[in-house]
Design a protein around this motif. Structure first.
Motif, PDB file in Angstrom:
ATOM      1  N   ASP A   1      27.364  15.314  39.402  1.00  0.00           N
ATOM      2  CA  ASP A   1      27.154  14.672  38.101  1.00  0.00           C
ATOM      3  C   ASP A   1      26.906  15.681  36.987  1.00  0.00           C
ATOM      4  OD1 ASP A   1      27.516  12.197  39.167  1.00  0.00           O
ATOM      5  OD2 ASP A   1      25.382  11.802  39.447  1.00  0.00           O
ATOM      6  N   THR A   2      26.134  16.713  37.299  1.00  0.00           N
ATOM      7  CA  THR A   2      25.767  17.671  36.259  1.00  0.00           C
ATOM      8  C   THR A   2      26.717  18.853  36.180  1.00  0.00           C
ATOM      9  OG1 THR A   2      24.196  18.586  37.841  1.00  0.00           O
ATOM     10  CG2 THR A   2      23.318  17.086  36.167  1.00  0.00           C
TER      11      THR A   2
ATOM     12  N   SER B   1      35.424  13.805  37.220  1.00  0.00           N
ATOM     13  CA  SER B   1      34.025  13.663  36.847  1.00  0.00           C
ATOM     14  C   SER B   1      33.899  13.047  35.452  1.00  0.00           C
ATOM     15  CB  SER B   1      33.356  15.033  36.881  1.00  0.00           C
ATOM     16  OG  SER B   1      32.111  14.984  36.252  1.00  0.00           O
TER      17      SER B   1
ATOM     18  N   ARG C   1      32.218   9.492  34.400  1.00  0.00           N
ATOM     19  CA  ARG C   1      31.144   9.439  33.401  1.00  0.00           C
ATOM     20  C   ARG C   1      31.471   8.401  32.319  1.00  0.00           C
ATOM     21  NH1 ARG C   1      30.436  14.762  31.970  1.00  0.00           N
ATOM     22  NH2 ARG C   1      29.539  15.103  34.012  1.00  0.00           N
TER      23      ARG C   1
ATOM     24  N   GLU D   1      30.934   4.850  33.694  1.00  0.00           N
ATOM     25  CA  GLU D   1      29.570   4.480  34.068  1.00  0.00           C
ATOM     26  C   GLU D   1      28.944   3.357  33.230  1.00  0.00           C
ATOM     27  OE1 GLU D   1      26.424   7.589  34.560  1.00  0.00           O
ATOM     28  OE2 GLU D   1      27.687   8.044  36.302  1.00  0.00           O
TER      29      GLU D   1
END
Length: 126
Positions: free
Chosen positions: A72-73, A83, A87, A90
């Motif tokens: 995630d980071t 990714s 995001r 989400e």
């Protein structure tokens, strides 16, 4: 040629992420576009089944690539695209879950949502 190998490192992960993204997108679009409780409960059921099928693969990939703990980071360079899409999806996914909660008084939706919770628990995320 060193670069080529690097690109192929996450081929399996890319494939699973693509399936996950497709599953999320379909679910979000279907939930956003209906107020029909029968359709909503069907979509939740389909989503649960699809997710349940992917869980063993997701778990396998997470253990194969310990660096995914920080996906995630700081996702691997090769998976930045996936990714980023996840995001973006989400908040819409959260809204879809919220909408389903709002229809929780409907027996069919409620049952489907309870099944989904079990699947999400398996995934290890709420």
């Amino acid at each position: 040629s060193c670069n080529l190998n690097k690109n192929n490192k996450y081929t399996d992960a890319k494939k699973i992420l693509a399936e996950l993204i497709k599953l999320y997108e379909n679910f979000i679009l279907k939930v956003e576009s209906t107020e029909d409780t029968i359709l909503l409960s069907e979509e939740v059921k389909n989503f649960s089944l699809g997710l349940d099928k992917l869980i063993p693969e997701i778990k396998r990939i997470n253990s194969k690539y310990p660096e995914f703990k920080k996906f995630d980071t700081s996702p691997p360079e090769e998976l930045k695209n996936e990714s980023g899409i996840l995001r973006l999806l989400e908040p819409r996914l959260r809204d879809a879950f919220f909408k389903i909660k709002m229809y929780g008084s409907d027996e069919k939706v409620k049952k489907a949502a309870e099944e989904l919770q079990k699947v999400l628990k398996k995934l290890g995320t709420e």
